[in-house]
Structure formats: structure tokens, C-alpha cells
Design a protein around this motif. Structure first.
Motif, short mmCIF file in Angstrom:
data_model
loop_
_atom_site.label_atom_id
_atom_site.label_comp_id
_atom_site.label_asym_id
_atom_site.label_seq_id
_atom_site.Cartn_x
_atom_site.Cartn_y
_atom_site.Cartn_z
N UNK A 125 40.86 2.08 16.25
CA UNK A 125 40.25 1.92 17.13
C UNK A 125 39.06 2.61 16.02
N UNK A 126 38.63 2.40 15.02
CA UNK A 126 37.70 3.50 14.61
C UNK A 126 36.01 3.50 15.37
N UNK A 127 35.43 4.56 15.85
CA UNK A 127 33.69 4.18 16.62
C UNK A 127 33.12 4.63 15.87
N UNK A 128 32.19 4.03 16.13
CA UNK A 128 30.07 3.92 15.66
C UNK A 128 29.87 5.01 15.26
N UNK A 129 29.72 5.92 14.22
CA UNK A 129 29.40 6.96 14.02
C UNK A 129 28.26 7.61 14.44
N UNK A 130 27.65 8.37 15.11
CA UNK A 130 26.30 9.23 15.39
C UNK A 130 26.96 9.20 17.31
N UNK A 131 27.06 8.33 18.04
CA UNK A 131 27.76 7.81 19.61
C UNK A 131 28.79 7.76 19.78
N UNK A 132 29.56 7.09 19.18
CA UNK A 132 31.42 7.22 18.83
C UNK A 132 30.94 6.77 20.79
N UNK A 133 30.35 5.68 21.00
CA UNK A 133 30.36 5.06 22.31
C UNK A 133 31.49 3.85 22.55
N UNK A 134 32.51 4.02 23.15
CA UNK A 134 33.28 2.61 23.42
C UNK A 134 33.31 1.45 23.95
N UNK A 135 33.28 0.59 23.10
CA UNK A 135 32.64 -0.86 23.65
C UNK A 135 33.96 -1.46 23.89
N UNK A 136 33.84 -1.84 25.58
CA UNK A 136 35.03 -1.46 26.28
C UNK A 136 35.58 -2.99 25.84
#
Ligand code: PLP
Length: 359
Positions: A125-136
Motif C-alpha cells: 500500500x504505497x502512500x502518496x508522495x509529499x504528504x504521505x497521508x494515510x487514507x483510512x
């Protein structure tokens, strides 16, 4: 092909791999260890620790377990002491053998290694670069297929910290889907406002919380970490552990360091101050950085894609950062640096200023 070490620290191997002569004086920012060094009390008790080497250590680390149980307000049976957090990660990997495991990236590489050698099917599960927010919600949708999910909080290497409520939402959903959640809190005590979900191990039997004593207390050579989880899980994991795995010195040191509240507070204040000063400098000099709340961060020169050129320049100038070539979701586009003290940061800022002013 460039093959760099898998972890930070041991900079001699990085210099060798890069074919650069290691300068006599270096600033090693590749390992996220407290720059204060170990608390003074360790020097005081050091001679007495000699007594520990003439007998076999307690294979159950009972006294240390009791001390941690008191501090964390959980049962001693809900705790397993490990030869570093790394040993516990590998015990979990063995326990999960042949399971479906989800790893949230970018993250510490040992989760994947421990699961891989135990024939797990690994999902990423690869987080989006720059904010690395976790989409629950996005994460929740993947849970029905999983037996376990690894989350690092704050995350190594971004330094991003997720709230306890966000994690609890994931744990509840995972519990409904018979999925374990392993939350690695190796760096939980560096942010000024500590975030931990350790108390939740009393409530959710699918939760395992991992801690390392290596980072805050600057004792990577001692090897000491612990796991908090349901008693059944702890018992099962313990059956895989090598008898006497945690040596007597580590057990005694652990008991002593649990009392070091002022040392932790002092470190937290220093880390916040130093990190904020650095980030102001990065803004001024137009470097990108991760929104870290802990004692390390990612940095990149936005004018480059891969950062190997900057990595090399810094090494030549005696500054060792951590490459990110083996972090999924980063793939070398960033470098990781530990937050250290004023002197080290002056050298880093001088080198980065020189880098920006080169023709
Ligand atoms: C996120 C994370 N967890 C666990 C560990 C293992 O720490 P130790 O085995 O030194 O306790 C590390 C070490 O770098 C880490 O970065």
C-alpha cells in the motif's frame, strides 16, 4: 550497478560502496539515534553490569517485563522483550508465515524481509508522495483479504505521525475482518506530544505494539526492544524466541532507563527546536522536506529527480545521509537525515549552501 547498504549507520560501508575515501571527520546523519548519547546513569551503573555476564540471563526477562507493565499499565503477560525491535519483527514474520500481509510504504524494510523469508504473500500500500497521508477508507477496503498489516508510527523514513484515533479506526475494522495490526512505535517518544496506542492492547486482541529502546536512549549496541499484545499472541511468539535471547546487561539497562523521564523531555524539546530551525533553512534555500514530527526527515533538491548526486556531494564533504533507493514509494527521490545537534546542523547547512551555489 550501485549497491548501497540496506540500512543507515556503519558509514564505512556506504563510503566503500560509493568508492569515496571516508574523511577522518564525518557527521553521520544516517542513523536516527539520540545525539545526546545514553543517559548519564548508564555510565554510573556500567561497572555493576559486569555481574550480569557470569550467569545466564532470565530467559523471560521477568523483572523488566514487570517494570514495563507498571509503566504502560498493562499485564506483564502482555509483554515480550526482544533482542532489539528487529528480533520481534522477525518473530512476528515467522508467526505470520504463509499469511497475506499488507505493508504500508515507504517504511522500515525489515517488515518485508521478515515476511518474505517466511513465505508470506506481501501486498503493498504505497502512500502518496509529499504528504504521505494515510487514507483510512482506502486502507480499510484492502483489509478483507489480509491476515495482518504493518504500520510504522511515526513512520520511518518520512517522520509523519498518524493520530491515535485514525489508527483505532483501522484496528476496529481489521478486528472485524480477523486481521492483525502491528504498529511499530520505535520512535513514538521523540515528538513533544507523544502519540501511542499501547493502552489499546487491553481492548483489541488483534493489536500488537512494538517499541525499541535503541533510539531514544542511544543504545543500538545493547539490543533491546519490546512488544505489547494479547497474552495468547505473546505466548505463541515467545515459543519461537531463542532461549536467553535478551542478555542480562540489556535487561538491567532497560529497567534503569525506564525511569529517565527528564532525559526524554529534554530530548523532545531539543529535537523540536533543531528540526524547526532546519526546516526554516530548507524553506529559504528551496529544498523539499517531509512534514516530519520526529527526529528524522526526508529531504530533496527539487531540481534533481534521483538524489545520488547530492548524496555523493555530501559524502565527499563528510556528511552521511541515508539513501532511499530501497524504500518502496521513494526509490531514491529523497534522502533521509537524522535530527542531531547544533554543530552537526551547521555543517549540514554549510554543505547544502555550497551545493546550491555550485556553478
Ligand atoms: C521503524 C523501526 N522499527 C524497528 C527498528 C529496530 O530497532 P532495534 O532493533 O534497534 O530496536 C528500527 C531500526 O532502525 C526502525 O527504524
Amino acid at each position: 550497478m550501485l549497491v548501497l547498504p540496506d540500512h543507515g549507520s556503519n558509514p564505512q560501508y556506504t563510503y566503500k560502496a560509493m568508492d569515496i575515501r571516508m574523511p577522518d571527520q564525518i557527521v553521520d546523519l544516517s542513523a536516527n539515534i539520540n545525539p545526546h548519547g545514553p543517559p548519564a546513569v548508564l555510565k554510573k551503573i556500567w561497572k555493576d553490569l559486569l555481574d550480569e555476564i557470569i550467569t545466564y540471563p532470565d530467559p523471560h526477562s521477568a523483572a523488566l517485563r514487570r517494570s514495563i507493565a507498571r509503566k504502560e499499565e498493562i499485564e506483564a503477560e502482555a509483554i515480550l522483550i526482544g533482542n532489539g525491535g528487529a528480533e520481534l519483527i522477525h518473530l512476528i514474520g515467522r508467526w505470520l508465515s504463509h499469511s497475506n500481509v499488507l505493508i504500508i510504504h515507504p517504511t522500515f524494510s525489515e517488515y518485508e524481509k521478515a515476511c518474505q523469508i517466511n513465505d508470506c504473500t506481501i501486498h503493498h500500500f504505497i502512500l502518496k508522495e509529499n504528504d504521505w497521508d494515510l487514507d483510512v477508507n482506502q486502507l480499510k477496503a484492502t483489509l478483507p483479504k489480509m491476515d495482518a498489516v504493518f504500520i510504522c508510527n511515526p513512520t520511518n523514513p518520512t517522520g509523519v505521525l498518524y493520530s491515535a484515533s485514525k489508527l483505532e479506526e483501522i484496528i476496529i475494522e481489521a478486528n472485524n475482518k480477523n486481521c492483525y495490526v502491528i504498529v511499530d512505535e520505535a520512535f513514538y517518544d521523540f515528538p513533544l506530544e507523544e502519540v501511542t496506542i499501547a493502552p489499546l492492547v487491553k481492548k483489541y486482541t488483534n493489536l500488537m505494539v512494538l517499541r525499541s529502546m535503541t533510539k531514544m536512549f542511544s543504545i543500538p549496541g545493547i539490543r533491546l526492544g519490546f512488544l505489547m499484545a494479547g497474552e495468547t499472541v505473546v505466548k505463541e511468539l515467545e515459543t519461537y524466541q531463542v532461549h536467553w535471547s535478551v542478555n542480562g546487561i540489556a535487561q538491567k539497562v532497560g529497567e534503569t532507563l525506564l525511569e529517565e523521564k527528564d532525559f526524554i523531555r529534554h530530548t523532545q524539546c531539543m529535537v523540536k527546536r533543531e528540526r524547526e530551525e532546519l526546516f526554516a533553512f530548507f524553506d529559504e534555500c528551496q529544498f523539499d522536506y517531509s512534514p516530519s514530527q520526529t527526529n528524522f526527515y526526508l529531504l530533496r533538491d527539487p531540481e534533481l529527480n534521483g538524489q545520488t548526486e547530492l548524496f555523493r556531494f555530501l559524502l565527499e564533504n563528510g556528511i552521511v545521509s541515508r539513501h532511499t533507493l530501497n524504500f518502496k514509494g521513494l526509490d531514491g527521490r529523497w534522502l533521509r537525515f537524522a535530527v542531531k545537534g547544533e554543530k552537526e546542523h551547521e555543517k549540514l547547512m554549510d554543505a547544502l549552501t555550497e551545493w546550491k551555489s555550485r556553478p
